[in-house]
Design an enzyme around this catalytic site. Structure first.
Site, PDB file in Angstrom:
ATOM      1  N   ASP A 136       0.840  -1.193   0.000  1.00  0.00           N
ATOM      2  CA  ASP A 136       0.000   0.000   0.000  1.00  0.00           C
ATOM      3  C   ASP A 136       0.883   1.253   0.000  1.00  0.00           C
ATOM      4  O   ASP A 136       2.095   1.193   0.266  1.00  0.00           O
ATOM      5  CB  ASP A 136      -0.885  -0.032   1.259  1.00  0.00           C
ATOM      6  CG  ASP A 136      -2.173   0.764   1.122  1.00  0.00           C
ATOM      7  OD1 ASP A 136      -2.303   1.545   0.168  1.00  0.00           O
ATOM      8  OD2 ASP A 136      -3.046   0.612   2.001  1.00  0.00           O
ATOM      9  N   ASP A 190     -10.683   2.119  -3.138  1.00  0.00           N
ATOM     10  CA  ASP A 190     -11.208   1.842  -1.793  1.00  0.00           C
ATOM     11  C   ASP A 190     -12.721   1.854  -1.793  1.00  0.00           C
ATOM     12  O   ASP A 190     -13.346   1.515  -0.795  1.00  0.00           O
ATOM     13  CB  ASP A 190     -10.710   2.902  -0.802  1.00  0.00           C
ATOM     14  CG  ASP A 190      -9.311   2.580  -0.313  1.00  0.00           C
ATOM     15  OD1 ASP A 190      -8.846   1.456  -0.541  1.00  0.00           O
ATOM     16  OD2 ASP A 190      -8.686   3.472   0.294  1.00  0.00           O
TER      17      ASP A 190
HETATM   18  C1  DGJ Z   1      -5.782   1.906   2.008  1.00  0.00           C
HETATM   19  C2  DGJ Z   1      -6.163   0.673   1.238  1.00  0.00           C
HETATM   20  O1  DGJ Z   1      -6.624   1.001  -0.022  1.00  0.00           O
HETATM   21  C3  DGJ Z   1      -7.199  -0.099   2.049  1.00  0.00           C
HETATM   22  O2  DGJ Z   1      -7.653  -1.207   1.322  1.00  0.00           O
HETATM   23  C4  DGJ Z   1      -6.564  -0.510   3.343  1.00  0.00           C
HETATM   24  O3  DGJ Z   1      -5.528  -1.407   3.098  1.00  0.00           O
HETATM   25  C5  DGJ Z   1      -6.068   0.709   4.105  1.00  0.00           C
HETATM   26  N1  DGJ Z   1      -5.224   1.515   3.294  1.00  0.00           N
HETATM   27  C6  DGJ Z   1      -5.326   0.306   5.346  1.00  0.00           C
HETATM   28  O4  DGJ Z   1      -4.766   1.366   6.002  1.00  0.00           O
END
Ligand code: DGJ
Length: 719
Positions: free
Chosen positions: A467, A536
């Protein structure tokens, strides 16, 4: 049109270059008087005689134009330089000692090489008045119409450094036509890859990321047509950039001239990037594609290229995963995750991914990033007991990491505040309470590799979600003021280096590219990861738009999609479980809900749909995608067809019922017209046998009633 072998030719006497791909040709020439490489053609196949004719007539035409006030090749340049008789924006801009910026070409040599399935041409130029060498590279593939281009620049001085202000990978010239309509992907966090179309005006259009990552706000891709192309017809010119940091796409036009699109790394004004004496710099690849069958054919060609030449292990079937993020947020512990793992396995999930919250003093987003040790308050025995249980349940184990980041509240930051991007004497800006680690520094990149290598060596892990949750700000490197301009490039190559080294050492680990959702979706990261987290936003309706845009360039095989809980956190919408599944089944299916809260009926339905997905995923993940309409318009669908046309899956969606009755028939694509297909898709279409001709020419009438109605239809060729 039948396919033919790809070829690269360059005639040193006439300066004519011709690239042939199976279904297209591309030609240019190097000007006899000024050595300026000039674009002449990109489209359906032509002959060497045609290319020679185009070179002569283009040169004559450019020479006949009134010479005052215009550039020598006026937007026809293959790669415009700063200086000389050039008044447009430059693809290459270098500042030499004495603040001289002007470069003039002299062709030094050309080189043609062949490798398995591809051929390359390099045109090596020397600057007439400086010690600088520039090579324009072209690559064609035997199995694709995509042309790869990149540039190498070398400072041949043994004494003087030069400053590179701009170094694009390519300039793509599309033909003179009355309209230049550009299709591109815009967006923002939780609303990535939205399709937009806009006519290019005379002037400039800039799409870029200034954030250090590929970005949610624009994706490095464009398509240009004459305003008439549809999903099924029309000539489309498109290009992308294999790069995961800041980038710029600049389209420039002058009255009655072609559109010329410069594409390269680094946003406007990112540099300069100092080039030391003797140093050589190679740009990322920009790939371009001409297709004649509309946006659908364009996407097919990009998907096939991505699967054949970019994505590693592209022949794999991706597993159905469970991810803890929307279920438990930061509140992860061994007991809770083991319970979720049991439920996920019971549903049929094949990979269990522990998301954020397992490390350091991470109980929210304010602390812990950078401390990649297991939090033993939450996981008293380390990760092993959970991993063992996950494996015993028959699932692979995946782990979330965010290696480019540090919270100021972390052991790492307390030990190494200088490892972050910052300006001397100024507090850097935090976003999500975190700072970006300077991975342009080799010591930091080595440290990151060491931490992750240790994690993967100590634990039996099959999947890593990488991430990256904030853009760059305060992009300073006070200890190395000369290197500030290069951190935008070197950070990305630092990240690439770490992932590449991890993949070499841990070949059994698959990687998911994520940046707060789809902030890092591009061919550069695709070359070293296995799938993307496109957004997300897991609301099924919003997701349809995101997936629709995503599919223009990126193959379904890379598109991870979760079914999550209601109401969705993003917009509080509630849509039926089956619709949510059908949207997620259009890509690589995953589950992201709190399974503790699912009712017995929901669990049973989920089990059924996951089992069904496993039966069809070879068609979805490896078949050819056809977009049948657009989301939000009465009923629309996505269809997948295997290469042999024997199997197909259609997912039909109706977001909102209008008036009474069923939606109009939806014409299918890609089937064998002379074949007979068994069609199975609900009560009315159960086991019907219909001809390919009918399915293609008239279509199927889905029986959908109400809002957020959806259905899955399977087709199987009988003979
Ligand atoms: C952003 C990601 O896109 C989410 O799926 C998740 O992993 C969060 N970060 C966790 O902090």
């Amino acid at each position: 049109m039948s396919a033919r072998p790809s070829a690269v030719t360059y005639d040193a006497d006439t300066g004519v270059l011709l690239l042939d791909t199976p279904r297209t040709s591309y030609s240019a020439y190097v000007g006899r008087a000024d050595d300026i490489p000039v674009h002449t053609y990109w489209g359906p196949p032509i002959t060497a005689e045609d290319a020679a004719y185009l070179a002569t007539t283009t040169a004559a035409r450019l020479a006949s134009e009134w010479e005052c006030f215009r550039s020598a090749a006026n937007r026809h340049e293959e790669y415009p330089l700063d200086g000389g008789l050039q008044f447009g924006r430059a693809a290459l801009s270098v500042e030499f000692p004495g603040s001289v910026r002007s470069i003039e070409w002299r062709l030094a040599r050309h080189e043609i090489t062949a490798g398995p399935g591809h051929q390359e041409l390099a045109l090596w130029f020397e600057a007439r008045h400086q010690e600088l060498t520039v090579a324009l590279y072209y690559r064609v593939h035997d199995d694709s119409d995509v042309i790869d281009r990149w540039v190498v620049v070398r400072n041949d001085s043994t004494t003087d450094a030069v400053d590179v202000h701009r170094l694009d990978s390519a300039a793509w010239v599309t033909p003179e036509q009355p309209r230049h309509r550009m299709t591109h992907l815009t967006g923002r966090w939780a609303a990535e890859t939205q399709v937009r179309r806009t006519d290019l005006a005379d002037g400039h259009l800039v799409l870029e990321s200034r954030r250090g990552i590929t970005g949610h706000h624009a994706n490095p891709w464009f398509a240009i047509d004459d305003g008439t192309a549809t999903e099924e017809s029309g000539r489309v010119y498109s290009a992308t950039l294999h790069w995961s940091g800041s980038w710029r796409m600049l389209a420039q036009r002058e009255l009655d001239e072609p559109a010329q699109v410069l594409f390269g790394w680094g946003h406007e004004g990112f540099g300069p990037r100092r080039l030391e004496p003797g140093e050589m710099l190679k740009t990322p690849i920009s790939s371009g594609l001409f297709t004649a069958g509309g946006f659908g054919a364009m996407s097919h060609a990009w998907h096939e290229y991505a699967l054949r030449h970019v994505l590693p292990n592209s022949g794999e079937l991706r597993p159905v995963l469970f991810n803890s993020w929307e279920a438990t947020g930061f509140d992860v512990d061994e007991v809770g995750q083991r319970a979720l793992a049991r439920q996920a396995a019971d549903l049929g999930c094949e990979l269990f991914v522990l998301d954020d919250g397992w490390f350091g003093r991470r109980s929210g987003d304010r602390a812990g990033l950078g401390d990649w040790w297991v939090n033993t308050d939450r996981f008293p025995g380390g990760l092993k007991p959970l991993i063992d249980e996950v494996h015993a349940l028959g699932m692979g184990f995946g782990l979330w990491i965010e290696p480019e980041m540090v919270n100021p509240d972390s052991d790492l930051y307390r030990a190494h505040p200088e490892w972050t991007y910052h300006y001397a004497g100024r507090e850097p800006h935090t976003m999500r309470h975190q700072l970006v680690l300077n991975l342009a520094r080799t010591d930091v990149a080595e440290w990151v590799f060491g931490e992750l290598d240790a994690l993967l060596s100590a634990n039996d892990i099959q999947f890593v979600k990488w991430d990256m949750n904030r853009p760059f700000t305060d992009a300073g490197w006070p200890e190395q003021p000369d290197r500030q301009g290069r951190l935008w490039l070197d950070h990305v190559t630092g990240v690439y280096g770490v992932i590449d080294a991890l993949r070499r050492k841990h070949p059994g680990v698959a990687f998911e590219a994520c940046s707060g959702g789809g902030g890092r979706v591009d061919f550069g990261i695709m070359a070293r990861t296995d799938q993307f987290w496109p957004s997300d936003n897991t609301d099924a309706l919003d997701r349809r738009y995101i997936q629709h845009g995503f599919s223009h360039l990126y193959p379904v095989r890379t598109m991870s999609c979760w079914v999550t809980d209601l109401p969705t956190f993003i917009n509080k919408r509630r849509v039926p479980l089956t619709y949510r599944f059908h949207v997620a089944m259009a890509g690589v299916l995953g589950i992201g809900g709190d399974l503790n809260a699912w009712t017995a009926e929901e669990t049973q339905e989920a089990r059924r749909l996951i089992a069904q997905y496993k039966e069809i995923r070879h068609i979805v993940q490896h078949g050819r995608l056809h977009r049948l309409g657009e989301p939000g318009r009465s009923a629309s669908a996505v269809q997948y067809v295997t290469a042999d046309r024997k199997e197909s899956v259609v997912l039909v969606y109706q977001e909102a019922q209008q008036y009474d009755g069923n939606p109009a028939p939806i014409r299918l694509r890609g089937l064998a017209p002379g074949g007979r297909y068994r069609v199975d898709g609900g009560p009315v279409l159960s086991d019907a046998v219909l001809s390919g001709a009918l399915l293609l020419g008239h279509g199927i009438t889905p029986q959908l009633t109400g809002d957020y109605a959806s259905t899955l239809i399977r087709l199987e060729l009988l003979d």
